[in-house]
Design a protein around this motif. Structure first.
Motif, PDB file in Angstrom:
ATOM      1  N   TYR A 120       2.104  12.247 -13.149  1.00 29.00           N
ATOM      2  CA  TYR A 120       3.378  11.877 -12.554  1.00 29.00           C
ATOM      3  C   TYR A 120       3.194  11.653 -11.058  1.00 29.00           C
ATOM      4  O   TYR A 120       2.560  12.449 -10.389  1.00 29.00           O
ATOM      5  N   ALA A 121       3.783  10.561 -10.542  1.00 32.47           N
ATOM      6  CA  ALA A 121       3.728  10.258  -9.113  1.00 32.47           C
ATOM      7  C   ALA A 121       5.021  10.754  -8.466  1.00 32.47           C
ATOM      8  O   ALA A 121       6.110  10.506  -8.972  1.00 32.47           O
ATOM      9  N   HIS A 122       4.899  11.471  -7.352  1.00 30.81           N
ATOM     10  CA  HIS A 122       6.046  12.020  -6.634  1.00 30.81           C
ATOM     11  C   HIS A 122       5.964  11.634  -5.159  1.00 30.81           C
ATOM     12  O   HIS A 122       4.882  11.413  -4.628  1.00 30.81           O
ATOM     13  N   ASN A 123       7.102  11.621  -4.509  1.00 29.02           N
ATOM     14  CA  ASN A 123       7.209  11.401  -3.064  1.00 29.02           C
ATOM     15  C   ASN A 123       6.449  10.154  -2.585  1.00 29.02           C
ATOM     16  O   ASN A 123       5.570  10.236  -1.729  1.00 29.02           O
ATOM     17  N   PRO A 124       6.787   8.982  -3.136  1.00 27.85           N
ATOM     18  CA  PRO A 124       6.092   7.774  -2.677  1.00 27.85           C
ATOM     19  C   PRO A 124       6.403   7.479  -1.210  1.00 27.85           C
ATOM     20  O   PRO A 124       7.501   7.735  -0.722  1.00 27.85           O
ATOM     21  N   ARG A 125       5.390   6.971  -0.507  1.00 23.84           N
ATOM     22  CA  ARG A 125       5.556   6.626   0.903  1.00 23.84           C
ATOM     23  C   ARG A 125       4.874   5.280   1.146  1.00 23.84           C
ATOM     24  O   ARG A 125       3.713   5.086   0.784  1.00 23.84           O
TER      25      ARG A 125
ATOM     26  N   TRP B 279       0.879  -1.169   0.000  1.00 29.49           N
ATOM     27  CA  TRP B 279       0.000   0.000   0.000  1.00 29.49           C
ATOM     28  C   TRP B 279       0.911   1.211   0.000  1.00 29.49           C
ATOM     29  O   TRP B 279       1.699   1.418   0.906  1.00 29.49           O
ATOM     30  N   VAL B 280       0.810   2.032  -1.068  1.00 26.69           N
ATOM     31  CA  VAL B 280       1.703   3.166  -1.259  1.00 26.69           C
ATOM     32  C   VAL B 280       0.889   4.443  -1.412  1.00 26.69           C
ATOM     33  O   VAL B 280      -0.139   4.460  -2.084  1.00 26.69           O
ATOM     34  N   GLN B 281       1.354   5.501  -0.794  1.00 24.15           N
ATOM     35  CA  GLN B 281       0.733   6.821  -0.925  1.00 24.15           C
ATOM     36  C   GLN B 281       1.726   7.712  -1.661  1.00 24.15           C
ATOM     37  O   GLN B 281       2.930   7.626  -1.441  1.00 24.15           O
ATOM     38  N   PHE B 282       1.216   8.580  -2.552  1.00 30.14           N
ATOM     39  CA  PHE B 282       2.098   9.470  -3.292  1.00 30.14           C
ATOM     40  C   PHE B 282       1.334  10.702  -3.744  1.00 30.14           C
ATOM     41  O   PHE B 282       0.105  10.726  -3.738  1.00 30.14           O
ATOM     42  N   GLU B 283       2.062  11.721  -4.132  1.00 29.09           N
ATOM     43  CA  GLU B 283       1.482  12.944  -4.688  1.00 29.09           C
ATOM     44  C   GLU B 283       1.431  12.806  -6.199  1.00 29.09           C
ATOM     45  O   GLU B 283       2.300  12.168  -6.786  1.00 29.09           O
ATOM     46  N   VAL B 284       0.427  13.424  -6.825  1.00 35.13           N
ATOM     47  CA  VAL B 284       0.263  13.330  -8.271  1.00 35.13           C
ATOM     48  C   VAL B 284       0.221  14.728  -8.865  1.00 35.13           C
ATOM     49  O   VAL B 284      -0.463  15.616  -8.355  1.00 35.13           O
ATOM     50  N   THR B 285       0.969  14.910  -9.958  1.00 37.50           N
ATOM     51  CA  THR B 285       0.890  16.139 -10.742  1.00 37.50           C
ATOM     52  C   THR B 285       0.611  15.754 -12.183  1.00 37.50           C
ATOM     53  O   THR B 285       0.875  14.618 -12.594  1.00 37.50           O
ATOM     54  N   SER B 286       0.070  16.685 -12.955  1.00 41.79           N
ATOM     55  CA  SER B 286      -0.239  16.442 -14.358  1.00 41.79           C
ATOM     56  C   SER B 286       0.539  17.396 -15.230  1.00 41.79           C
ATOM     57  O   SER B 286       0.779  18.544 -14.858  1.00 41.79           O
TER      58      SER B 286
END
Length: 78
Positions: free
Chosen positions: A21-26, A8-15
């Motif tokens: 694009y997925a950034h800063n996976p946790r 289970w991964v959380q990340f920030e998304v930008t377009s």
């Protein structure tokens, strides 16, 4: 950081440039969803829950652009 299928991964998304694009996976939790990818392969969404999808797709049509200028009728021409 090591991540595996089923984590289970959380990340920030930008377009940008028609891509996401997925950034800063946790890593939230390891191995919580093992086998999920294999279970979903080739299975239609309607079969996953045992009922048809609830969404109704509606086609939108852009309105005609407003005309600029004036229209005259035969009586206005004098």
């Amino acid at each position: 950081m090591s991540m595996d299928a089923g984590d289970w991964v959380q990340f920030e998304v930008t377009s940008g440039c028609e891509m996401r694009y997925a950034h800063n996976p946790r890593l939230v939790a390891e191995g919580v969803f093992t086998g999920l990818a294999d279970n979903l392969k080739g299975i239609p969404a309607s079969e996953l829950s045992g009922r048809p999808p609830a969404a109704k797709i509606i086609r939108f049509v852009a309105p005609e652009p407003a005309r600029r200028g004036y229209e005259t009728s035969a009586t206005d021409r004098g």
